[in-house]
Design a protein around this motif. Sequence first.
Motif, PDB file in Angstrom:
ATOM      1  N   GLU A  10      -4.167   8.311 -10.998  1.00 47.52           N
ATOM      2  CA  GLU A  10      -5.004   8.621 -11.747  1.00 47.52           C
ATOM      3  C   GLU A  10      -3.928   8.571 -13.303  1.00 47.52           C
ATOM      4  O   GLU A  10      -4.478   7.842 -14.397  1.00 47.52           O
ATOM      5  CB  GLU A  10      -5.770   9.354 -11.686  1.00 47.52           C
ATOM      6  N   ARG A  13      -2.764   4.335 -14.177  1.00 47.68           N
ATOM      7  CA  ARG A  13      -4.612   4.017 -14.605  1.00 47.68           C
ATOM      8  C   ARG A  13      -5.134   4.607 -16.417  1.00 47.68           C
ATOM      9  O   ARG A  13      -5.262   3.376 -17.188  1.00 47.68           O
ATOM     10  CB  ARG A  13      -5.097   4.299 -13.809  1.00 47.68           C
ATOM     11  N   SER A 102      -6.398   0.238  -9.976  1.00 43.84           N
ATOM     12  CA  SER A 102      -7.348   1.181  -9.498  1.00 43.84           C
ATOM     13  C   SER A 102      -7.775   0.748  -8.626  1.00 43.84           C
ATOM     14  O   SER A 102      -8.670   1.337  -7.473  1.00 43.84           O
ATOM     15  CB  SER A 102      -8.655   0.417 -10.602  1.00 43.84           C
ATOM     16  N   GLU A 103      -7.519  -0.554  -7.375  1.00 46.52           N
ATOM     17  CA  GLU A 103      -7.908  -0.585  -6.009  1.00 46.52           C
ATOM     18  C   GLU A 103      -7.204   0.156  -5.331  1.00 46.52           C
ATOM     19  O   GLU A 103      -7.590   1.020  -4.325  1.00 46.52           O
ATOM     20  CB  GLU A 103      -7.637  -2.445  -5.591  1.00 46.52           C
ATOM     21  N   LYS A 104      -5.408   0.547  -5.789  1.00 51.20           N
ATOM     22  CA  LYS A 104      -4.670   1.502  -5.098  1.00 51.20           C
ATOM     23  C   LYS A 104      -6.190   3.112  -4.966  1.00 51.20           C
ATOM     24  O   LYS A 104      -6.490   3.632  -4.088  1.00 51.20           O
ATOM     25  CB  LYS A 104      -3.617   1.718  -5.889  1.00 51.20           C
ATOM     26  N   CYS A 106      -8.734   2.707  -5.033  1.00 52.58           N
ATOM     27  CA  CYS A 106     -10.385   3.020  -4.712  1.00 52.58           C
ATOM     28  C   CYS A 106      -9.614   3.285  -2.791  1.00 52.58           C
ATOM     29  O   CYS A 106     -10.740   4.181  -2.540  1.00 52.58           O
ATOM     30  CB  CYS A 106     -10.862   2.047  -4.848  1.00 52.58           C
ATOM     31  N   GLU A 107      -8.517   2.851  -2.362  1.00 49.63           N
ATOM     32  CA  GLU A 107      -8.431   3.219  -1.605  1.00 49.63           C
ATOM     33  C   GLU A 107      -8.059   4.463  -1.189  1.00 49.63           C
ATOM     34  O   GLU A 107      -7.892   4.671  -0.450  1.00 49.63           O
ATOM     35  CB  GLU A 107      -7.263   1.594  -0.987  1.00 49.63           C
ATOM     36  N   ARG A 109      -8.943   7.532  -2.243  1.00 46.14           N
ATOM     37  CA  ARG A 109      -9.997   8.322  -2.544  1.00 46.14           C
ATOM     38  C   ARG A 109     -10.394   8.363  -1.300  1.00 46.14           C
ATOM     39  O   ARG A 109     -11.690   7.026  -1.157  1.00 46.14           O
ATOM     40  CB  ARG A 109     -10.812   7.888  -3.588  1.00 46.14           C
TER      41      ARG A 109
END
Length: 152
Positions: A10, A13, A102-104, A106-107, A109
């Motif tokens: 985070e 990002r 952001s994809e990481k 998502c995976e 969280r």
Amino acid sequence: MTEPPLPELEAERDRLYAQLSAVGDFRRGSVSENYRKCGKPNCACAQPEHPGHGPRFLWTRTARGRGTVGRQLAAREVEKVRREVARHAEFAAVSERIAEVSEKICEARPAAGTDAPPVREGGKGALRRDRAGEGRRDRPAGGGSGPVAGLR
Ligand SMILES: [Zn+2]
């Protein structure tokens, strides 16, 4: 394959978003420099060694459904537009990295209401097998050539 923990991702990002907003004015496309022969037989440009009239600077870009669009640039704005076009590459690169991080995230969280860790290797394999199964069911029994031929 150990990814950094969620807070680190985070933070990364956030850094990238800050970088993105610092890019400044940017535009897509490219700047080209053109010379052209006017076609008049008595004009200087009719000589074979003459480069043609110009330079004429154009900013062009590809617009969805409209092909190439653009306009001629005044000499005084050429350098500015070149800088703006260069910044688009920077915008695109940072934007791509944001999508990756952001994809990481998502995976990493977990789904709301669970303490379950993200599904690891074994789960991914199972998912692939499921998808392959669906694909086989979706294909027509007589082979794929029927619908493809219909599209022609
Ligand atoms: Zn000419």
